[in-house]
Scaffold this motif. Structure first.
Motif, PDB file in Angstrom:
ATOM      1  N   LEU A  18       0.831  -1.202   0.000  1.00 23.21           N
ATOM      2  CA  LEU A  18       0.000   0.000   0.000  1.00 23.21           C
ATOM      3  C   LEU A  18       0.870   1.258   0.000  1.00 23.21           C
ATOM      4  CD1 LEU A  18      -2.753  -1.043   2.561  1.00 23.21           C
ATOM      5  CD2 LEU A  18      -3.180  -0.395   0.177  1.00 23.21           C
ATOM      6  N   ILE A  19       1.877   1.268   0.844  1.00 18.58           N
ATOM      7  CA  ILE A  19       2.767   2.432   0.921  1.00 18.58           C
ATOM      8  C   ILE A  19       3.455   2.657  -0.425  1.00 18.58           C
ATOM      9  CG2 ILE A  19       4.836   3.370   2.004  1.00 18.58           C
ATOM     10  CD1 ILE A  19       3.993   1.732   4.531  1.00 18.58           C
ATOM     11  N   ARG A  20       3.954   1.584  -1.030  1.00 19.36           N
ATOM     12  CA  ARG A  20       4.643   1.698  -2.327  1.00 19.36           C
ATOM     13  C   ARG A  20       3.732   2.318  -3.385  1.00 19.36           C
ATOM     14  NH1 ARG A  20       5.559  -1.285  -7.214  1.00 19.36           N
ATOM     15  NH2 ARG A  20       3.931  -2.798  -6.690  1.00 19.36           N
ATOM     16  N   LEU A  21       2.484   1.891  -3.425  1.00 16.76           N
ATOM     17  CA  LEU A  21       1.556   2.390  -4.438  1.00 16.76           C
ATOM     18  C   LEU A  21       1.109   3.825  -4.151  1.00 16.76           C
ATOM     19  CD1 LEU A  21      -0.648  -0.813  -4.814  1.00 16.76           C
ATOM     20  CD2 LEU A  21       1.058   0.025  -6.444  1.00 16.76           C
ATOM     21  N   ILE A  22       0.811   4.098  -2.889  1.00 13.90           N
ATOM     22  CA  ILE A  22       0.304   5.432  -2.531  1.00 13.90           C
ATOM     23  C   ILE A  22       1.406   6.490  -2.637  1.00 13.90           C
ATOM     24  CG2 ILE A  22      -0.673   6.796  -0.627  1.00 13.90           C
ATOM     25  CD1 ILE A  22      -2.100   4.188   0.250  1.00 13.90           C
ATOM     26  N   ALA A  23       2.668   6.079  -2.506  1.00 15.28           N
ATOM     27  CA  ALA A  23       3.789   7.033  -2.562  1.00 15.28           C
ATOM     28  C   ALA A  23       3.816   7.831  -3.860  1.00 15.28           C
ATOM     29  CB  ALA A  23       5.110   6.296  -2.380  1.00 15.28           C
ATOM     30  N   THR A  24       3.330   7.260  -4.957  1.00 15.53           N
ATOM     31  CA  THR A  24       3.318   7.967  -6.236  1.00 15.53           C
ATOM     32  C   THR A  24       1.896   8.278  -6.705  1.00 15.53           C
ATOM     33  OG1 THR A  24       3.410   5.848  -7.436  1.00 15.53           O
ATOM     34  CG2 THR A  24       5.508   6.950  -6.962  1.00 15.53           C
ATOM     35  N   PHE A  47      11.117  -1.339   6.760  1.00 17.58           N
ATOM     36  CA  PHE A  47      11.204  -1.596   5.320  1.00 17.58           C
ATOM     37  C   PHE A  47      12.273  -0.684   4.718  1.00 17.58           C
ATOM     38  CE2 PHE A  47       6.627  -2.803   5.935  1.00 17.58           C
ATOM     39  CZ  PHE A  47       6.785  -4.160   5.614  1.00 17.58           C
ATOM     40  N   PRO A  48      13.528  -1.112   4.734  1.00 15.43           N
ATOM     41  CA  PRO A  48      14.603  -0.277   4.195  1.00 15.43           C
ATOM     42  C   PRO A  48      14.396   0.127   2.744  1.00 15.43           C
ATOM     43  CG  PRO A  48      15.521  -2.057   5.508  1.00 15.43           C
ATOM     44  CD  PRO A  48      14.060  -2.341   5.370  1.00 15.43           C
ATOM     45  N   HIS A  49      13.638  -0.655   1.967  1.00 11.65           N
ATOM     46  CA  HIS A  49      13.438  -0.302   0.558  1.00 11.65           C
ATOM     47  C   HIS A  49      12.547   0.932   0.408  1.00 11.65           C
ATOM     48  CE1 HIS A  49       9.689  -2.464   1.328  1.00 11.65           C
ATOM     49  NE2 HIS A  49       9.228  -2.095   0.146  1.00 11.65           N
ATOM     50  N   LEU A  50      11.918   1.381   1.503  1.00 18.13           N
ATOM     51  CA  LEU A  50      11.061   2.569   1.465  1.00 18.13           C
ATOM     52  C   LEU A  50      11.684   3.747   2.216  1.00 18.13           C
ATOM     53  CD1 LEU A  50       7.610   0.812   2.097  1.00 18.13           C
ATOM     54  CD2 LEU A  50       8.527   1.597  -0.097  1.00 18.13           C
ATOM     55  N   ARG A  51      12.971   3.682   2.483  1.00 17.23           N
ATOM     56  CA  ARG A  51      13.611   4.721   3.293  1.00 17.23           C
ATOM     57  C   ARG A  51      13.651   6.083   2.610  1.00 17.23           C
ATOM     58  NH1 ARG A  51      17.895   3.933   5.866  1.00 17.23           N
ATOM     59  NH2 ARG A  51      17.967   1.650   5.847  1.00 17.23           N
ATOM     60  N   HIS A  52      13.447   6.112   1.289  1.00 12.79           N
ATOM     61  CA  HIS A  52      13.482   7.394   0.581  1.00 12.79           C
ATOM     62  C   HIS A  52      12.229   8.218   0.808  1.00 12.79           C
ATOM     63  CE1 HIS A  52      11.203   4.695  -1.989  1.00 12.79           C
ATOM     64  NE2 HIS A  52      10.718   5.732  -2.627  1.00 12.79           N
ATOM     65  N   LEU A  53      11.206   7.637   1.419  1.00 12.20           N
ATOM     66  CA  LEU A  53       9.932   8.330   1.596  1.00 12.20           C
ATOM     67  C   LEU A  53       9.895   9.090   2.920  1.00 12.20           C
ATOM     68  CD1 LEU A  53       7.529   5.488   0.388  1.00 12.20           C
ATOM     69  CD2 LEU A  53       8.386   7.439  -0.935  1.00 12.20           C
ATOM     70  N   ASP A  54       9.312  10.265   2.887  1.00  7.83           N
ATOM     71  CA  ASP A  54       9.136  11.079   4.089  1.00  7.83           C
ATOM     72  C   ASP A  54       7.750  10.775   4.643  1.00  7.83           C
ATOM     73  OD1 ASP A  54       9.279  12.928   6.101  1.00  7.83           O
ATOM     74  OD2 ASP A  54       8.880  14.664   4.801  1.00  7.83           O
ATOM     75  N   LEU A  55       7.682   9.881   5.625  1.00 10.14           N
ATOM     76  CA  LEU A  55       6.402   9.387   6.118  1.00 10.14           C
ATOM     77  C   LEU A  55       6.337   9.471   7.642  1.00 10.14           C
ATOM     78  CD1 LEU A  55       6.019   6.238   3.855  1.00 10.14           C
ATOM     79  CD2 LEU A  55       4.666   8.341   3.729  1.00 10.14           C
ATOM     80  N   PRO A  56       5.118   9.422   8.201  1.00 14.51           N
ATOM     81  CA  PRO A  56       4.986   9.480   9.657  1.00 14.51           C
ATOM     82  C   PRO A  56       5.637   8.285  10.337  1.00 14.51           C
ATOM     83  CG  PRO A  56       2.854   9.806   8.565  1.00 14.51           C
ATOM     84  CD  PRO A  56       3.818   9.348   7.519  1.00 14.51           C
TER      85      PRO A  56
END
Length: 341
Positions: A18-24, A47-56
């Motif tokens: 969900l995070i991967r899809l909603i990120a874009t 999830f280190p593969h999502l570390r580029h995202l600025d999330l809560p």
């Protein structure tokens, strides 16, 4: 027009998808991420593969400020989702990815899942989340029940055929292979690499729980009770489901029925007659590929469907439903090409 969503169960595979899809996604933003056992952690730690995202930061669900949330995704085990969904403020739309609200009859749920339904009144309002078949109901819904990934795969292959009456409802055999991510992220001995690699085995015997979804949805489509023979198999791959459905009917009529039904659908591709789909051609996408191959025996046909269990089978379908519920473009954030190789 941006809508704010919360993800409950953000530390699981479907939560990460969900995070991967909603990120874009052009019209959705994440306002809260919940994972009770990992509360206080940064997403990059989980999830280190999502570390580029600025999330809560991950938090407990009972600390969420719902005042700014338009929709919540509940990506939780079926045994815990009902009570949590019932506690979410009524103004917040909800998509539950678990089995908690998939079956309209709570007695049937209790028989298949072995525990009492914890939100029977809420169940009466739930809409089954197979977007291509319940689109109008989903648009008007406050609570949508996400499909089982195995169940969705078989339904994409067979629902239009049962609705059109072009196959025999009493002669359906579904053999299915599914990647190991379908079992979730929790540590299980049977899911260790050395236990699943270099082999394939049947599981969920004698009756896999998703059979209950086939019974209900196929029965609705055929206008009478339908009981299929369903055997799922675990394959040594991370993602993907391939269903091989053995039916009685005319191959050309079956192919024409599917082609007509899915012609306008943005995520459903019917392959040329005689071609079978492959999971590697839908990996990481919200697409489902459907194929028809005639048998050497007259009147016997094989209908195939392939999808990614984490995307079209779960989180992608959930985002598609969210788009419908929030009045957004149904395809927003989902037209990602499959990953290959």
């Amino acid at each position: 027009m941006t809508k704010t969503v919360a993800i409950i169960g953000a530390s699981g595979y479907t939560g990460a998808e969900l995070i991967r899809l909603i990120a874009t996604h052009p019209d959705l933003e994440i306002g809260a991420l919940c994972a009770d056992r990992k509360a206080g952690m940064r997403l990059a730690e989980v999830f280190p593969h999502l570390r580029h995202l600025d999330l809560p930061e991950l938090t407990k669900v009972d600390t969420v400020d719902w005042s700014g949330i338009d929709l919540a995704f509940a990506a939780l085990p079926h045994g815990t989702s009902q009570q949590i969904v019932a506690a979410i403020p009524e103004r917040v739309k909800v998509i539950d990815l678990s089995a908690g609200f998939r079956l309209s009859d709570t007695a049937v749920y209790e028989r298949w899942y072995g525990d009492a339904h914890r939100a029977p009144e809420l169940q009466k309002t739930a809409v089954y989340g197979l977007s291509e078949f319940y689109r109008d109901d989903i648009r008007a819904a406050r609570l949508v029940a996400g499909t089982g990934c195995n169940a969705a795969t078989g339904m994409f292959a067979l629902l239009p055929l049962l609705q059109a009456g072009v196959i025999d409802p009493d002669e359906i055999i579904i053999d299915m292979v599914c990647g190991v991510s379908g079992a979730g992220r929790a540590a299980k001995e049977a899911m260790l690499h050395s236990e699943v690699s270099e082999g394939t085995h049947a599981y969920g015997l004698p009756q896999h729980r998703h059979t209950s979804e086939f019974d209900e949805q196929f029965g609705k489509a055929a206008g009478r009770p339908v009981e299929v023979t369903f055997t799922p198999h675990l394959m040594p791959a991370n993602r993907g489901i391939l269903a091989t459905c053995h039916v009685r009917g005319d191959a050309d009529e079956i192919h024409a029925t599917l082609a007509e039904r899915y012609g306008p659908e943005p995520f459903c591709e019917v392959l040329p007659m005689g071609e079978a789909p492959a999971t590697r051609h839908v990996r990481g996408s919200n697409f489902v590929h459907v194929g028809v191959v005639g048998d050497r025996r007259s009147g016997r046909v094989r209908v195939f469907a392939a999808l990614d269990n984490l995307t079209k089978g779960s989180s992608g379908q959930a985002v598609q439903n969210a788009n419908l519920m929030l009045g957004l473009d149904e395809t927003a954030g989902l037209m990602l090409a499959p990953l290959f190789p």
